[in-house]
Design a protein around this motif. Structure first.
Motif: not given
Length: 221
Positions: A115, A118-119, A122-123, A191
């Motif tokens: 998780d 992925n962030i 992606k960012e 996070f």
């Protein structure tokens, strides 16, 4: 470009002697972080940086690669980034991302790494680290008087302004930052992980006992 996990685990811990090789849930403490890293497909290689032969033997047994850490960067006051930089300087690999896993955090939510990564991707963050919300009322004592820090006397806990702490579960950063002696960049993404495992950072016997208790209550037993 590779993504690697690095687990820094020096010998000679003082508050809890040999903590990295103590049996935790039937296997050495450090083995939990190794197995967690190896179970995640985003990681291409798992490295343990250590100056300890017993830790080295365990790391190899559980499938990690070992980088022998020089004694001059193995002291109590040496920052973790020194070990990470030494690994990058030693291996012959084009590495883009470093995932730092501390052996003193043996319990992590199963999906945490995927998780978070992925962030991170992606960012297009330069780095990411895990934090948890604090729900306690803090203050300091001065001249025998308690001075509230994050609340007013009588204020309800649920009305506190949100404060967060760095829980140590996971760090992700670009390898280029490590060469600048940086793990958490100024623009790092915090996070949020609000899970009971966020309270398990083992430095003392009491920490170890509490983590064992949580382990026995979890589905990891």
């Amino acid at each position: 470009m590779k993504t690697i996990a690095i687990i820094p685990a020096r010998g000679g811990s003082k508050r809890l002697p040999d903590k990295n090789i103590l049996l935790f849930g039937g296997i050495p403490l450090i083995a939990h972080s190794i197995l967690y890293a190896k179970a995640n497909a985003v990681i291409d290689e798992v490295y343990v940086s250590t100056n300890s032969e017993p830790i080295k033997e365990i790391a190899l047994k559980f499938g990690a690669k070992v980088i022998d850490r020089p004694e001059n960067i193995s002291g109590d006051l040496e920052p973790t980034v020194s070990a990470l930089k030494h690994v990058l300087e030693t291996i012959e690999m084009n590495v883009e991302n470093i995932i730092l896993l501390q052996p003193t955090n043996p319990l992590r939510p199963d999906n945490l790494l995927n998780d978070a990564f992925n962030i991170y991707q992606k960012e297009s963050y330069n780095s990411l680290f895990t934090v948890s919300r604090n729900h306690q009322k803090f203050g300091k004592i001065k001249d025998s008087k308690f001075i509230p820090f994050n609340y007013e006397i009588g204020q309800r806990s649920q009305d506190l302004e949100p404060l967060f702490f760095e829980n140590g579960l996971l760090y992700i950063t670009k390898s280029k930052l490590i060469f600048e002696n940086i793990i958490i960049s100024e623009d790092a993404f915090p996070f949020e992980v609000n899970h009971i495992f966020a309270a398990t950072d083992i430095d003392t016997q009491e920490d170890f006992d509490y983590a064992q208790y949580l382990y026995l209550l979890s589905d990891k037993k």
